[in-house]
Write a protein that holds these residues in place. Sequence first.
Motif, PDB file in Angstrom:
ATOM      1  N   UNK A   7       0.838  -1.204   0.000  1.00 54.63           N
ATOM      2  CA  UNK A   7       0.000   0.000   0.000  1.00 54.63           C
ATOM      3  C   UNK A   7       0.864   1.242   0.000  1.00 54.63           C
ATOM      4  N   UNK A   8       0.272   2.351  -0.428  1.00 53.46           N
ATOM      5  CA  UNK A   8       0.877   3.665  -0.360  1.00 53.46           C
ATOM      6  C   UNK A   8       0.009   4.534   0.525  1.00 53.46           C
ATOM      7  N   UNK A   9       0.622   5.359   1.346  1.00 60.74           N
ATOM      8  CA  UNK A   9      -0.080   6.212   2.308  1.00 60.74           C
ATOM      9  C   UNK A   9       0.558   7.595   2.212  1.00 60.74           C
ATOM     10  N   UNK A  10      -0.143   8.517   1.561  1.00 58.31           N
ATOM     11  CA  UNK A  10       0.434   9.837   1.291  1.00 58.31           C
ATOM     12  C   UNK A  10      -0.547  10.943   1.676  1.00 58.31           C
ATOM     13  N   UNK A  11      -0.013  12.120   1.986  1.00 54.70           N
ATOM     14  CA  UNK A  11      -0.842  13.271   2.288  1.00 54.70           C
ATOM     15  C   UNK A  11      -1.293  13.310   3.730  1.00 54.70           C
ATOM     16  N   UNK A  12      -1.954  14.399   4.070  1.00 48.41           N
ATOM     17  CA  UNK A  12      -2.473  14.613   5.420  1.00 48.41           C
ATOM     18  C   UNK A  12      -3.912  15.094   5.329  1.00 48.41           C
ATOM     19  N   UNK A  13      -4.687  14.773   6.360  1.00 48.36           N
ATOM     20  CA  UNK A  13      -6.080  15.209   6.402  1.00 48.36           C
ATOM     21  C   UNK A  13      -7.020  14.034   6.510  1.00 48.36           C
ATOM     22  N   UNK A  14      -8.310  14.256   6.277  1.00 43.88           N
ATOM     23  CA  UNK A  14      -9.286  13.165   6.331  1.00 43.88           C
ATOM     24  C   UNK A  14      -8.904  12.064   5.336  1.00 43.88           C
ATOM     25  N   UNK A  62      -3.905   0.923  10.120  1.00 43.39           N
ATOM     26  CA  UNK A  62      -3.542   2.327   9.956  1.00 43.39           C
ATOM     27  C   UNK A  62      -4.355   3.243  10.870  1.00 43.39           C
ATOM     28  N   UNK A  63      -5.306   2.662  11.599  1.00 41.67           N
ATOM     29  CA  UNK A  63      -6.111   3.443  12.531  1.00 41.67           C
ATOM     30  C   UNK A  63      -7.003   4.467  11.859  1.00 41.67           C
ATOM     31  N   UNK A  64      -7.517   4.147  10.677  1.00 46.81           N
ATOM     32  CA  UNK A  64      -8.318   5.111   9.924  1.00 46.81           C
ATOM     33  C   UNK A  64      -9.755   5.135  10.431  1.00 46.81           C
ATOM     34  N   UNK A  65     -10.276   6.318  10.664  1.00 51.00           N
ATOM     35  CA  UNK A  65     -11.688   6.498  11.030  1.00 51.00           C
ATOM     36  C   UNK A  65     -12.235   7.680  10.245  1.00 51.00           C
ATOM     37  N   UNK A  66     -13.552   7.758  10.148  1.00 49.63           N
ATOM     38  CA  UNK A  66     -14.178   8.847   9.407  1.00 49.63           C
ATOM     39  C   UNK A  66     -13.693   8.924   7.978  1.00 49.63           C
ATOM     40  N   UNK A  67     -13.470   7.770   7.376  1.00 49.82           N
ATOM     41  CA  UNK A  67     -12.824   7.720   6.069  1.00 49.82           C
ATOM     42  C   UNK A  67     -13.825   7.757   4.919  1.00 49.82           C
ATOM     43  N   UNK A  68     -13.319   8.175   3.778  1.00 52.09           N
ATOM     44  CA  UNK A  68     -14.053   8.033   2.525  1.00 52.09           C
ATOM     45  C   UNK A  68     -13.502   6.793   1.828  1.00 52.09           C
ATOM     46  N   UNK A  69     -14.384   5.899   1.442  1.00 52.61           N
ATOM     47  CA  UNK A  69     -13.989   4.643   0.812  1.00 52.61           C
ATOM     48  C   UNK A  69     -14.440   4.692  -0.645  1.00 52.61           C
TER      49      UNK A  69
END
Length: 249
Positions: free
Chosen positions: A5-12, A75-82
């Motif tokens: 996976x790639x994980x880039x940027x900051x924010x929601x 990754x502890x993601x919450x409130x995400x857009x899928x």
Amino acid sequence: MSLFYEDVGDGPPVVLVHGWPLSCRFWEPQIGPLVEAGRRVVCYDRRGFGRSSRPWHGYDLDTFTADLTALIESLGLTGLALVGFSTGCAESLRYAAASGRVARLVLSSPVLYPDPLADELRIASARHRIPVLDDLLLRFFAIDGHSMLDEPTRQYLLRQAADASPKGTVDSLAAWGAADPGPDLARVTAPTLIVQGEGDAFVPPEDSGTRVARAIASSSLVIVPDAPHGVPLTHHERWNELILEFLAS
């Protein structure tokens, strides 16, 4: 088993789920604009495809969804857009239906409903995998037989598809043929955007996007004129605009 996976940027966070028989490289036109709009973007290769592990088993919807779940939780993601594309909409929908972590759901060119085409493709892929992939990636990006995608990019995608696990390529089609999206569609409560090309030759809008929109109460449907199944690539500026507007709403 490991997922690339790639994980880039900051924010929601926004999680991108590619479809069969591609990889997360499919999302190249989306990653930059999403990051520039202030989003954290996670894209990954489904098992058997791209740079993820290629086990012999596990190419079914439950396992694909378990992979997605494990990645999001790690990754502890919450409130995400899928955001799912094509067959990647299946695990996106199932995860959104079962999890409270999804704030927005995007289904692009959704391949959800069983289709006899899945069995035909599975049999053909087992015997003539590369020619089948070549033909499929013509239809993905064509309207009335005319390609809407430049040939170098199509060949780039074909190389990725050809490099995928042969077993995973075939078994993933069996998972599509056994699909039953009804229960998941009924359970989705997150606001949902469905985007599909008007000229989708793989799953026509009346058999796909329109049916999905009727089944999800909190959904809206946008049909992009003169666009094929692979609308996120061929019409990426319009597609990106629609998704960014939806995420900001």
